[in-house]
Design a protein around this motif. Sequence first.
Motif, short mmCIF file in Angstrom:
data_model
loop_
_atom_site.label_atom_id
_atom_site.label_comp_id
_atom_site.label_asym_id
_atom_site.label_seq_id
_atom_site.Cartn_x
_atom_site.Cartn_y
_atom_site.Cartn_z
N GLU A 562 24.60 -35.65 27.33
CA GLU A 562 25.00 -35.12 28.48
C GLU A 562 24.01 -35.62 29.58
O GLU A 562 24.23 -35.58 30.62
N ASP A 563 22.63 -35.80 29.24
CA ASP A 563 21.64 -36.30 30.23
C ASP A 563 22.22 -37.66 30.71
O ASP A 563 22.26 -38.18 31.85
N ALA A 564 22.58 -38.43 29.75
CA ALA A 564 22.83 -40.12 30.12
C ALA A 564 24.04 -40.00 30.99
O ALA A 564 24.00 -40.91 32.06
N GLU A 565 25.10 -39.12 30.65
CA GLU A 565 26.29 -39.16 31.63
C GLU A 565 25.97 -38.75 32.70
O GLU A 565 26.52 -39.15 33.96
N GLU A 566 25.14 -37.69 32.98
CA GLU A 566 24.78 -37.11 34.03
C GLU A 566 24.02 -38.36 35.10
O GLU A 566 24.36 -38.48 36.27
N TYR A 567 23.04 -38.81 34.45
CA TYR A 567 22.22 -40.06 35.14
C TYR A 567 23.38 -41.11 35.65
O TYR A 567 23.19 -41.66 36.78
N LEU A 568 24.14 -41.49 34.85
CA LEU A 568 25.33 -42.65 35.25
C LEU A 568 25.96 -42.12 36.56
O LEU A 568 26.22 -42.92 37.24
N GLN A 569 26.33 -40.93 36.32
CA GLN A 569 27.28 -40.25 37.53
C GLN A 569 26.33 -40.30 38.80
O GLN A 569 26.77 -40.61 39.94
N ASP A 570 25.04 -39.93 38.79
CA ASP A 570 24.11 -40.25 39.93
C ASP A 570 23.85 -41.60 40.30
O ASP A 570 23.75 -41.74 41.54
N CYS A 571 24.01 -42.33 39.33
CA CYS A 571 23.67 -43.86 39.68
C CYS A 571 25.25 -44.13 40.64
O CYS A 571 24.90 -44.91 41.53
N ARG A 572 26.24 -43.77 40.21
CA ARG A 572 27.56 -43.97 40.99
C ARG A 572 27.40 -43.50 42.48
O ARG A 572 27.81 -44.17 43.47
N GLU A 573 26.98 -42.20 42.59
CA GLU A 573 26.73 -41.62 43.88
C GLU A 573 25.68 -42.16 44.68
O GLU A 573 25.74 -42.14 45.82
N ALA A 574 24.65 -42.46 43.99
CA ALA A 574 23.71 -43.34 44.78
C ALA A 574 23.99 -44.67 45.44
O ALA A 574 23.86 -45.06 46.51
N ALA A 575 24.76 -45.39 44.52
CA ALA A 575 25.42 -46.62 45.17
C ALA A 575 26.24 -46.51 46.19
O ALA A 575 26.51 -47.12 47.18
N LEU A 576 27.12 -45.32 46.12
CA LEU A 576 28.05 -44.93 47.41
C LEU A 576 27.56 -44.69 48.51
O LEU A 576 27.71 -44.71 49.75
N TYR A 577 26.59 -43.75 48.23
CA TYR A 577 25.62 -43.31 49.48
C TYR A 577 25.18 -44.33 50.31
O TYR A 577 25.15 -44.32 51.32
N TYR A 578 24.15 -45.03 49.59
CA TYR A 578 23.19 -46.10 50.20
C TYR A 578 23.95 -47.24 50.49
O TYR A 578 23.52 -48.00 51.43
N PHE A 579 25.17 -47.57 49.93
CA PHE A 579 25.76 -49.02 49.90
C PHE A 579 27.29 -48.66 50.37
O PHE A 579 27.91 -49.73 50.72
N GLY A 580 27.98 -47.82 50.11
CA GLY A 580 29.19 -47.72 50.34
C GLY A 580 29.56 -47.19 51.82
O GLY A 580 28.80 -46.67 52.62
N GLU A 581 30.53 -47.61 52.14
CA GLU A 581 30.89 -47.38 53.77
C GLU A 581 32.04 -46.10 53.67
O GLU A 581 32.57 -45.94 54.87
N ASP A 582 32.30 -45.47 52.71
CA ASP A 582 33.22 -44.72 52.64
C ASP A 582 32.86 -43.18 53.15
O ASP A 582 32.07 -42.51 52.41
N GLU A 583 32.93 -42.73 54.47
CA GLU A 583 32.44 -41.50 55.03
C GLU A 583 32.94 -40.45 54.25
O GLU A 583 32.10 -39.44 54.16
N ASN A 584 34.03 -40.31 53.59
CA ASN A 584 34.77 -39.26 52.98
C ASN A 584 33.71 -39.06 51.65
O ASN A 584 33.41 -38.03 51.33
N ALA A 585 33.47 -40.20 50.96
CA ALA A 585 32.60 -40.20 49.75
C ALA A 585 31.47 -39.72 50.02
O ALA A 585 30.74 -38.99 49.40
N ARG A 586 30.79 -40.22 51.28
CA ARG A 586 29.45 -39.95 51.51
C ARG A 586 29.30 -38.46 51.83
O ARG A 586 28.30 -37.85 51.56
N ALA A 587 30.35 -37.81 52.36
CA ALA A 587 30.10 -36.51 52.97
C ALA A 587 29.91 -35.58 51.73
O ALA A 587 29.65 -34.47 51.73
N LYS A 588 30.50 -35.97 50.61
CA LYS A 588 30.44 -35.19 49.15
C LYS A 588 29.09 -35.19 48.64
O LYS A 588 28.98 -34.48 47.76
N LEU A 589 28.19 -35.96 49.28
CA LEU A 589 27.14 -36.22 48.60
C LEU A 589 25.88 -35.32 49.20
O LEU A 589 25.28 -36.03 49.98
#
Length: 589
Positions: A562-589
């Motif tokens: 469960e820790d590893a899966e949580e970390y991988l989800q955090d990686c996904r969200e970090a990539a979207l926040y810092y490098f994604g341009e989808d404002e809707n995705a950023r608003a959720k973070l």
Amino acid sequence: MSSYEWSVVDSTPHSGGIYSRVLGPTEERFFYDRIFNGTADIVWSYTVRGKDTAQDAAVFSEMNVTRAWATLKQLHPLLGARMEVNPGDDAVKFVVAERALSTHQQDEVTVGTVSSASEVETIIWHYARDKPTEDHHIMARVWVFARADKPGVYEVLFRAAHAISDGISGATLARTFFDILSSPPAQIPPLAERLALVVPSNALNPTLKMSPARQRWRRAIAKVTFFNRRGKLAGGHTFPRTVTDRTYYTPARTERPSTEFTVSESRAILDSCRRYKVTFGAAVPVISQMALTRFLHRRYLRSEISQDEWEYRRRQPMHYGGPLNLRPYLDQEWQSKGGPTNVALMIDFYDVTLPFMPTPYGARNDESVPREADGAPSYATLLSRARVVYRTKLARRQLANSVRHPLLLEIAHARQPLYVVRQKMITAHYHAAQKGEPLPPFPELAALDKVPQDYVFTGGMSSVGDMSILLPSNYPLPSFHPLSIQTYAAQDPKLSALDETPIRKAQKAPPPTTAAEDAVLQILDSSTVLHSRPMEFFLGNWTSRDCIHLTLTYDGNVYRKEDAEEYLQDCREAALYYFGEDENARAKL
């Protein structure tokens, strides 16, 4: 090159020749990995679609699959090799029998039918986790399954020892097999020519043409440089884990969660990277650090991490590392003959250190610390995008300094004795423990490494880039394609020069390939399962069919699922926040 040249052991008119050579140090390191319960063995999985039922029956028949596998082994003879230990001096050798390349052993080729994708998963994990040494009488194998639940869809699996393969080789293996499978027979160069191209990187250093005195000086300076670099790797911390004094020689229980970005998300991330003049591969260590930062904040704010541990962690750097593809830096004559397009192991390893994780609230863990619904501060409050880009450029600069060093290959070769002896020790301790015997000492290990005792490795990384260059989706490849089996002698080595160290600029568009409507078979999906090492925590990324993929390979004995899966989800969200341009995705973070 003499110490790694292939020699003829035996030859008869009926059976052909038998050849052997000593393993290079990196190959030897992975030999000890393999006999340590199949550690580092690789399974590549592909879902493919045929063109029509009548043609599929011929293309995916047992006869055609067997033909394709035999041709593949003749092109890439290490697939049909075996590894033998010389009783006299413990030297490990590859042995290739010419006859074995045109036939196959038991379990080497399997053709059948499966009821669903889940049945394929069961087969993969049987060999990757449950019975990893069951097929060690062969170096590599292939399965081709028709899907009963999806007519016209097939599952193709390859499994190989890491001593003869790496990430680039895996793409080469699959591409060549699919091209052979869907093409008429092609002419194969003589075995001696093929073997001459599969020698270790130690035999392909361009500076071997220099005088012996200059070579000795280069090796001496490289050794000092390697020791100096190791000596600077002080401190560090890792993902929360449970270890004992036996963990390092306890076979890992491989786990592999993954996540995939959509085409639009991937395009936005890659566009941002280009705008910031970095690669996504260079950003991944920073993305990992920010994911781990949020993960640890979440635990600390729930009082699951003590204040003493928190104070220690927030002052430590984070050390990452991963494989480096050596092919672009090796002998030019070897490259011109197609050396980089062979199935072989050609890697070194790089290190990158990031500053301490951001902790803007210091040691506070009360209600005054703002947090999101998931219990952690937002990425926006932890570190700005500008600082993340700065850290990404810092990581890229460290990687560039490593691969552009004039003694790159000598430093790589100075590292090898440490890795060989360390893996030999782990394997020896594992087998001794299995027998209830005392663990044998390896006093020579201390002289091979200068890393400080407080050094802690945070995690492994692998970034291959856009795999469509090496592994097109549609087959057969057109005859004019530089990697086509029909023009094998003229294959372009530059197309196998993808760098697993993520510093290269965006690659050029892949050469034109077969249109989907003309394809005999088409790759729909793919994945890779690597048998984990003890305590391994390894984040891989690649781009395929315009989508970025993240895969976490880790030891389930050490890290919680469960820790590893949580970390991988955090990686996904970090990539979207810092490098994604989808404002809707950023608003959720």
